[in-house]
Design a protein around this motif. Sequence first.
Motif, mmCIF file in Angstrom:
data_model
loop_
_atom_site.group_PDB
_atom_site.id
_atom_site.type_symbol
_atom_site.label_atom_id
_atom_site.label_comp_id
_atom_site.label_asym_id
_atom_site.label_seq_id
_atom_site.Cartn_x
_atom_site.Cartn_y
_atom_site.Cartn_z
ATOM 1 N N PHE A 163 -12.429 -2.532 15.715
ATOM 2 C CA PHE A 163 -11.830 -2.312 14.407
ATOM 3 C C PHE A 163 -11.783 -0.818 14.088
ATOM 4 O O PHE A 163 -12.795 -0.104 14.217
ATOM 5 C CB PHE A 163 -12.627 -3.026 13.312
ATOM 6 C CG PHE A 163 -12.540 -4.524 13.392
ATOM 7 C CD1 PHE A 163 -11.333 -5.150 13.615
ATOM 8 C CD2 PHE A 163 -13.678 -5.300 13.234
ATOM 9 C CE1 PHE A 163 -11.244 -6.521 13.679
ATOM 10 C CE2 PHE A 163 -13.608 -6.672 13.293
ATOM 11 C CZ PHE A 163 -12.385 -7.304 13.527
ATOM 12 N N PRO A 164 -10.656 -0.302 13.623
ATOM 13 C CA PRO A 164 -10.533 1.139 13.280
ATOM 14 C C PRO A 164 -11.078 1.413 11.878
ATOM 15 O O PRO A 164 -10.321 1.695 10.941
ATOM 16 C CB PRO A 164 -9.020 1.369 13.355
ATOM 17 C CG PRO A 164 -8.420 0.047 12.977
ATOM 18 C CD PRO A 164 -9.354 -1.002 13.528
ATOM 19 N N ILE A 165 -12.397 1.293 11.706
ATOM 20 C CA ILE A 165 -13.008 1.434 10.387
ATOM 21 C C ILE A 165 -13.775 2.749 10.292
ATOM 22 O O ILE A 165 -14.122 3.383 11.299
ATOM 23 C CB ILE A 165 -13.932 0.248 10.064
ATOM 24 C CG1 ILE A 165 -15.049 0.144 11.099
ATOM 25 C CG2 ILE A 165 -13.148 -1.034 9.967
ATOM 26 C CD1 ILE A 165 -16.040 -0.954 10.801
ATOM 27 N N ASP A 166 -14.051 3.132 9.019
ATOM 28 C CA ASP A 166 -14.763 4.392 8.753
ATOM 29 C C ASP A 166 -16.158 4.164 8.170
ATOM 30 O O ASP A 166 -17.052 4.972 8.384
ATOM 31 C CB ASP A 166 -13.936 5.235 7.773
ATOM 32 C CG ASP A 166 -12.555 5.532 8.313
ATOM 33 O OD1 ASP A 166 -12.430 6.358 9.205
ATOM 34 O OD2 ASP A 166 -11.581 4.893 7.831
ATOM 35 N N VAL A 173 0.848 -1.209 0.000
ATOM 36 C CA VAL A 173 0.000 0.000 0.000
ATOM 37 C C VAL A 173 0.872 1.244 0.000
ATOM 38 O O VAL A 173 0.630 2.216 -0.752
ATOM 39 C CB VAL A 173 -0.951 -0.022 1.212
ATOM 40 C CG1 VAL A 173 -1.718 1.295 1.287
ATOM 41 C CG2 VAL A 173 -1.904 -1.194 1.115
ATOM 42 N N LYS A 174 1.907 1.256 0.861
ATOM 43 C CA LYS A 174 2.808 2.395 0.908
ATOM 44 C C LYS A 174 3.462 2.618 -0.453
ATOM 45 O O LYS A 174 3.567 3.762 -0.936
ATOM 46 C CB LYS A 174 3.886 2.174 1.966
ATOM 47 C CG LYS A 174 3.377 2.205 3.398
ATOM 48 C CD LYS A 174 4.532 1.992 4.373
ATOM 49 C CE LYS A 174 4.033 2.015 5.810
ATOM 50 N NZ LYS A 174 5.158 1.785 6.776
ATOM 51 N N ASP A 175 3.924 1.523 -1.063
ATOM 52 C CA ASP A 175 4.603 1.631 -2.358
ATOM 53 C C ASP A 175 3.656 2.183 -3.424
ATOM 54 O O ASP A 175 4.061 3.012 -4.273
ATOM 55 C CB ASP A 175 5.129 0.258 -2.790
ATOM 56 C CG ASP A 175 6.230 -0.254 -1.883
ATOM 57 O OD1 ASP A 175 6.811 0.569 -1.155
ATOM 58 O OD2 ASP A 175 6.496 -1.475 -1.898
ATOM 59 N N ALA A 176 2.386 1.750 -3.411
ATOM 60 C CA ALA A 176 1.417 2.221 -4.409
ATOM 61 C C ALA A 176 1.163 3.725 -4.250
ATOM 62 O O ALA A 176 1.062 4.473 -5.235
ATOM 63 C CB ALA A 176 0.110 1.444 -4.277
ATOM 64 N N LEU A 177 1.059 4.191 -2.993
ATOM 65 C CA LEU A 177 0.842 5.613 -2.753
ATOM 66 C C LEU A 177 2.056 6.444 -3.172
ATOM 67 O O LEU A 177 1.923 7.503 -3.796
ATOM 68 C CB LEU A 177 0.527 5.844 -1.273
ATOM 69 C CG LEU A 177 -0.820 5.289 -0.777
ATOM 70 C CD1 LEU A 177 -0.925 5.415 0.743
ATOM 71 C CD2 LEU A 177 -1.990 6.008 -1.450
ATOM 72 N N GLU A 178 3.249 5.945 -2.806
ATOM 73 C CA GLU A 178 4.451 6.689 -3.160
ATOM 74 C C GLU A 178 4.660 6.735 -4.671
ATOM 75 O O GLU A 178 5.058 7.765 -5.238
ATOM 76 C CB GLU A 178 5.663 6.061 -2.475
ATOM 77 C CG GLU A 178 5.669 6.237 -0.964
ATOM 78 C CD GLU A 178 6.828 5.527 -0.306
ATOM 79 O OE1 GLU A 178 7.631 4.909 -1.053
ATOM 80 O OE2 GLU A 178 6.951 5.585 0.934
ATOM 81 N N ALA A 179 4.398 5.608 -5.344
ATOM 82 C CA ALA A 179 4.602 5.555 -6.795
ATOM 83 C C ALA A 179 3.642 6.471 -7.533
ATOM 84 O O ALA A 179 3.977 7.063 -8.584
ATOM 85 C CB ALA A 179 4.447 4.117 -7.279
ATOM 86 N N ILE A 236 -6.206 -6.361 13.399
ATOM 87 C CA ILE A 236 -6.351 -5.032 14.009
ATOM 88 C C ILE A 236 -5.032 -4.275 13.933
ATOM 89 O O ILE A 236 -4.998 -3.061 13.660
ATOM 90 C CB ILE A 236 -6.843 -5.166 15.460
ATOM 91 C CG1 ILE A 236 -8.286 -5.675 15.481
ATOM 92 C CG2 ILE A 236 -6.737 -3.838 16.197
ATOM 93 C CD1 ILE A 236 -8.832 -5.934 16.873
ATOM 94 N N ALA A 237 -3.910 -5.011 14.170
ATOM 95 C CA ALA A 237 -2.601 -4.346 14.112
ATOM 96 C C ALA A 237 -2.331 -3.811 12.707
ATOM 97 O O ALA A 237 -1.846 -2.675 12.536
ATOM 98 C CB ALA A 237 -1.506 -5.324 14.531
ATOM 99 N N ALA A 238 -2.653 -4.605 11.682
ATOM 100 C CA ALA A 238 -2.428 -4.160 10.303
ATOM 101 C C ALA A 238 -3.350 -2.987 9.955
ATOM 102 O O ALA A 238 -2.928 -2.006 9.315
ATOM 103 C CB ALA A 238 -2.652 -5.328 9.352
ATOM 104 N N MET A 239 -4.613 -3.075 10.385
ATOM 105 C CA MET A 239 -5.557 -1.994 10.096
ATOM 106 C C MET A 239 -5.111 -0.695 10.790
ATOM 107 O O MET A 239 -5.257 0.405 10.225
ATOM 108 C CB MET A 239 -6.958 -2.396 10.561
ATOM 109 C CG MET A 239 -7.561 -3.546 9.749
ATOM 110 S SD MET A 239 -9.153 -4.106 10.398
ATOM 111 C CE MET A 239 -10.197 -2.703 9.975
ATOM 112 N N SER A 240 -4.564 -0.833 11.982
ATOM 113 C CA SER A 240 -4.104 0.354 12.707
ATOM 114 C C SER A 240 -2.967 1.030 11.965
ATOM 115 O O SER A 240 -2.886 2.275 11.904
ATOM 116 C CB SER A 240 -3.669 -0.030 14.122
ATOM 117 O OG SER A 240 -4.764 -0.566 14.849
ATOM 118 N N GLN A 241 -2.075 0.233 11.387
ATOM 119 C CA GLN A 241 -0.984 0.829 10.604
ATOM 120 C C GLN A 241 -1.531 1.599 9.402
ATOM 121 O O GLN A 241 -1.048 2.693 9.065
ATOM 122 C CB GLN A 241 -0.027 -0.274 10.117
ATOM 123 C CG GLN A 241 0.739 -0.966 11.219
ATOM 124 C CD GLN A 241 1.679 -2.018 10.675
ATOM 125 O OE1 GLN A 241 2.491 -1.729 9.791
ATOM 126 N NE2 GLN A 241 1.561 -3.239 11.180
#
Length: 836
Positions: free
Chosen positions: A753-756, A691-697, A722-727
């Motif tokens: 869950f940290p959802i919107d 995800v980070k790579d896609a945003l940066e690219a 939950i840990a991955a979603m939090s990141q």
Amino acid sequence: MKGQYRAAANRRKGLPVLGRSPHGAPPRMLTRFGDLFQDHPQPMWIYDVDTLRFLRVNAAACRHYGYTTDEFLHMTIRDIRPRDEHARLEADLAATAGEQKAPQSSGVWTHLKRDGTPIAVRISSHAVTYLGHRARLVFALDVTAQEATERALYRSEQLYRSLIDTMPHQVYWKDLDLQYVGCNRVFAEAAGLDDPQEVVGKSDENLIWRRQAQRMAAEDRIVVDTGHPLLDREDTLTGPDGKQRRYLVNKLPLYGPEGAIIGMLGTLEDITSRRKAEETLRLQGRALDASVNAIVITRQVNRQDVIVYANPAFARISGYELAEVVGQDCRFLQADDRDQEGLYLLRDALQTNREATVVLRNYRKDGTLFWNQLHIAPVLDAGGKVTHWVGVINDITDTMRYQQDLEHQSTHDALTGLPNRNLFRDRLDQAISYAARYRNQLWVVVLDLDNFKLINDTLGHAVGDSLLQTVGERLRAALRDSDTVARLGGDEFILLLLDQPGGGLSQRTVQTILEAVSAPMRLGAHDLALTCSMGVAVYPRDGETGSSLFKHADIALYRAKDGGRNQLQFYTEEMNDRVTERTLIEGHLRHALVRNEFLLYFQPRVDCVSGEVVGLEALLRWQHPELGLVSPVRFISVAEETGRIVEIGEWVLKTACLQAMAWQQAGLAPVPVAVNVSARQFRHAAFVQEVKDALEASGLEPRYLELELTESVMMHNVDVVIAAMSQLKEMGICLSIDDFGTGYSSLNYLRRFPIDYLKIDQSFVRDMLDDPPGAAIVRSIIALGHSLAFRIIAEGVETPEQLAYLKEEGCDEIQGYLCSRPVPEKEAAVLLGSER
């Protein structure tokens, strides 16, 4: 007077005189001779040459033969000889009758003890005058044991191919000056003389090496001067040929008529070959004793192979001591296990007198089995006749067990011990051959445990392994002995059912299998209940080969799983069509990404109040050159099962980010783009980094990227999720739960869950106006989401009435055909440029 003249004649001839003087007074020599004669450890006697009557015997002779002195003196030498040797005795007497004969050895005779026991006796004798009689002084050496030893050595030479020889004695006489008076032919030959008479008048220095001659002369002088005999001493002498030989030396003083010592009598027994043979036998015996392999020697007695020898390794391997097996037929090692191929090969080898190597099942003394690699070889005598057999036993139990373990491992499942795929195939092929011959049916059932992966992931592999073992045991117990249950791998089993009652797979049989799997089980601290899905193929209806039956049963299994699990499906042609379709899709899907055949469609999300486009959902499409535009319904599940969804999902993520950024750069209103994330993709260890790579690219701000997760994604390894979603949330990315209400979310977890967003599944929206319960569910989801501060998105909105209801209930956004179908990138750009 006759005795006196004879004694005088004997003295002139060099013969010793033993006996009384003419006046009857016992001379000194007779006294000394009597002491020596009586105390000599070997049997000795004097007999009359004319009458053959015993004139005198010593104590050793009485002890050895069992007669008293008086009994001996009333006997002749014929009485201690067996009748069949009387003719030989007469011939020997005739040969020694002349008074001119020198002392000699008369060889080995068979004598009889008083109790009739035959013994082998080596006779050494020479002519003497005793009490006026022509007589012979006889030294008798019992060589029965020696003869037995020599025979044993000879047999050992045949058995171990080494030679052990026995040699006769050398006999000689010397005078007081230690000059030779006489010898036997064996001595002469050993001295290199052609005639025994050539030795007369010679000394040791004339016959043997000087140093040896001096040593021998010193010993002889002690015997002559002291009268003490030298008995059974071993010595090494060098002959005229320069070769050294080992001898057993005996030296006795000889007394004259006056009782004085007049010389000495010596014997040399050549024991060179015997000592060499004994050493060889000792080494061979040591080699046998040290052998790690058991060695037995047998001979045939009454058509049985009787053991006559076994080495220590035999006791170690078999548990039987030598005393327990000698005299037994060696077949006792097979106990009652006589139906062995190796035994037939062994008997053939014994009958044809040839070597052979066979493998046998033998049994130790305690009854335990050991595998024996037996090599047998015949032992031949000088005439080429088989006298014995030598058997070498090699304990290959560990090797056989290892081979059996390898064979078992190659045909059985390591975890459950059930037959594996290879063994099942073999049994299936045999069953098909039988069924084809007798026109029977058979059933192949592929069985898969439902939700096993969930148990394995949540409770651990140890519990999962125990569960598989328990299921395997239950299935094996539920089936008949004629049926087969095998494990294919993972949580998949396969059954081969033969000759079912009534000619078909009965409900009772199916129920028995289902109950075997579904019965509650307790594994450690866990109480578990399982269900299973089964696919069935029938021979010959669904296939006439093992491969086709296996394939079709597998197809039926997939149908059972797709139909909701916990059921049984029989194979049909329609299923095959579906599998053909799936195979086609899977084949093309393998190259779709490389060939750039994927593209994205976009469906807008609209605000319920303003009607503005507030977001786009990126939806994957496949534009195949032959199949055309392929619906996700046809290929997404295949991509999930094959694992290609991970790389495809990464492509979708990068492409969606790039497209969103391109729209913004084109001056269009910036709105979030939502990307669906599969379960396998989200569990991928590198997903957050991707995800980070896609945003940066792309240069896209994280707030314009939304990730849609299904409930099934979030309910596995909740803490990790939950840990991955939090990141992702910390990065500024929005998260939503897609298809909410169709899974099995726990409200307790939902609040963590940290959802919107919550997206109400279209199945609830479609029927909510006509289905009060459906409407209640929609209303409840909206209320629940708002109470947790989530925005609510309704999917599948197609009519204004649905929109009106959702607005009334407070729904935030809608998505569906009422707003727009999914459209390509250019049409989506038009939607972003419009106000409504």
